[in-house]
Design an enzyme around this catalytic site. Structure first.
Site, PDB file in Angstrom:
ATOM      1  N   HIS A  36       0.860  -1.180   0.000  1.00  0.00           N
ATOM      2  CA  HIS A  36       0.000   0.000   0.000  1.00  0.00           C
ATOM      3  C   HIS A  36       0.896   1.229   0.000  1.00  0.00           C
ATOM      4  O   HIS A  36       1.719   1.416   0.898  1.00  0.00           O
ATOM      5  CB  HIS A  36      -0.926   0.027   1.218  1.00  0.00           C
ATOM      6  CG  HIS A  36      -1.934   1.128   1.152  1.00  0.00           C
ATOM      7  ND1 HIS A  36      -3.201   0.953   0.630  1.00  0.00           N
ATOM      8  CD2 HIS A  36      -1.864   2.430   1.542  1.00  0.00           C
ATOM      9  CE1 HIS A  36      -3.863   2.097   0.699  1.00  0.00           C
ATOM     10  NE2 HIS A  36      -3.074   3.002   1.249  1.00  0.00           N
ATOM     11  N   CYS A  37       0.739   2.061  -1.016  1.00  0.00           N
ATOM     12  CA  CYS A  37       1.617   3.229  -1.196  1.00  0.00           C
ATOM     13  C   CYS A  37       0.884   4.502  -0.791  1.00  0.00           C
ATOM     14  O   CYS A  37      -0.130   4.857  -1.403  1.00  0.00           O
ATOM     15  CB  CYS A  37       2.069   3.314  -2.647  1.00  0.00           C
ATOM     16  SG  CYS A  37       3.173   4.702  -2.973  1.00  0.00           S
TER      17      CYS A  37
END
Length: 423
Positions: free
Chosen positions: A158-159
């Protein structure tokens, strides 16, 4: 998601948290907007006097900027690849699963539900992977994201800089975003390098705030380029070995073969095409061309283990070219793993006073797992005592399949299973 999850999403606290998550994205867009002003207005329009040089600078700058923004926008706005509803376990079976008093009972319930699902990944205790929050069977390479509050197909990470999960549906866009961001920063840095050199040497190179805009643009582009080159290089490496960031830190566990980081490695070009597609015209455009549906993945065993036994038409589709009797484990919960396990855990058959079957089948390498055929009555009696049987069936010690005695074959010929001894 249930109604409780929807209510939690709409709560004021979650709304504020969702707005807070957009701060990194807004920061990136703010930097891009300022860099556009500094480059186009201060450098090209106000400072550059040569019209030909000005045109070329603006053309290449806008090409890099459009590709950069296009891939970034696609990475942000592509919906997360969610697990379909048919992978969800009914509530009555979930209650039965939670009421189970031991792991074997839970494992049996999960295996029974997943018998028609194409899953090969397992937990460390050999059970089908199950998400307690989503109440679903996890497809291969999927994981639960606590930020997105759902299981994500082929989750990489998850960025926060894109406020989205990097996963099967947008991984190509993310890699292109890193690449074009690096190209954008390097282009800006090289075209403003001369102004930086003039500033160091004390030569006049503009006046007022415009000069400082250009110098600051040079430092910012160099700083981002240094951070992007390592990140982009790392994800190119992951693409070429067909591995996600999560799989690089924790190898996926296969039902046959155990943990293996190279379980999905099909070769560099095939790995590249799995993410970027077969049509080279779309490789470097942020349009979706990845193979498959995020649920079914070809493994290295499928690709190399059988030679001509199976023909792969496309990602997630096979045309069987061999009889199922050639499989040591043909259980429905393991459709993707072939009879030949990964790496060096590959079985072969050894016959007493007969040539080894590995010579007849060169595609089956040797290993420490073997099946010896004993023709004496004493060996048959010993085998009958040691091998677990059930209603004229013998339990396959390699997998979970129950194999009938009368249908066990060796090199395509029936063999008396009572005379076999697994070592």
């Amino acid at each position: 998601m249930g109604n409780d999850d929807n209510r939690r999403r709409k709560s004021p606290c979650n709304c504020c948290l969702s707005a807070f998550k957009w701060i990194p994205v807004l920061f990136i867009f703010g930097v891009i907007a300022w860099s556009y002003y500094a480059y186009v207005v201060e450098l090209c329009v106000l400072k550059t006097e040569n019209n030909v040089a000005k045109i070329f600078l603006l053309i290449f700058y806008h090409i890099a900027l459009v590709l950069f923004l296009w891939s970034y926008w696609q990475t942000i706005n592509t919906p997360v690849g969610r697990v379909p509803d048919q992978w969800r376990i009914p509530d009555e079976e979930v209650n039965q699963l939670f009421r189970a008093d031991n792991q074997e009972t839970q494992k049996r319930i999960l295996n029974n539900f997943a018998r028609n699902l194409p899953v090969t990944n397992r937990t460390i205790n050999g059970s089908v992977r199950f998400c307690e929050k989503c109440k679903i069977i996890k497809p291969d390479r999927s994981h639960h994201c606590s930020v997105c509050s759902c299981c994500v197909l082929k989750m990489d990470h998850h960025c926060p800089w894109v406020n989205n999960c990097v996963n099967f549906s947008n991984y190509k866009f993310f890699v292109l975003f890193l690449g074009y961001a690096l190209v954008y920063c390097l282009y800006v840095a090289f075209t403003t390098l001369n102004d930086f050199i003039m500033f160091v040497q004390g030569q006049p190179g503009g006046s007022g705030m415009g000069r400082f805009h250009i110098l600051f643009l040079f430092f910012i582009s160099i700083m981002f380029a240094i951070s992007l080159v390592s990140l982009f290089g790392y994800h190119i490496y992951l693409v070429l070995v067909n591995r996600t960031t999560l799989e690089a830190f924790r190898a996926p566990i296969f039902r046959v073969g155990g943990p293996d980081k190279n379980g999905y490695n099909l070769g560099r070009f095939a790995n590249f095409c799995e993410v970027f597609g077969d049509k080279w015209q779309y490789w470097f455009l942020p349009v979706f061309t990845s193979k498959g549906d995020g649920l079914y993945f070809v493994t290295s065993t499928d690709q190399f283990g059988n030679g001509n036994a199976q023909r792969y038409e496309a990602m997630g589709r096979t045309a069987a070219g061999a009889a199922t009797s050639n499989r040591l484990d043909a259980d429905h919960t393991d459709k993707l793993i072939d009879a030949i396990p990964l790496n060096n855990h590959q079985p072969h058959l050894e016959l007493d006073n007969v040539q080894s079957s590995s010579n007849n089948h060169p595609l089956i390498p040797s290993s420490q797992v073997s099946v010896n055929i004993e023709q004496t009555a004493d060996a048959a009696a010993a085998t009958t005592k040691t091998a677990p049987t059930l209603n004229n069936h013998v339990v396959d010690m390699i997998g979970d399949q129950v194999v009938p005695k009368d249908h066990f074959q060796l090199n395509g010929h029936p063999t008396a299973i009572a005379d076999d001894r697994i070592v």
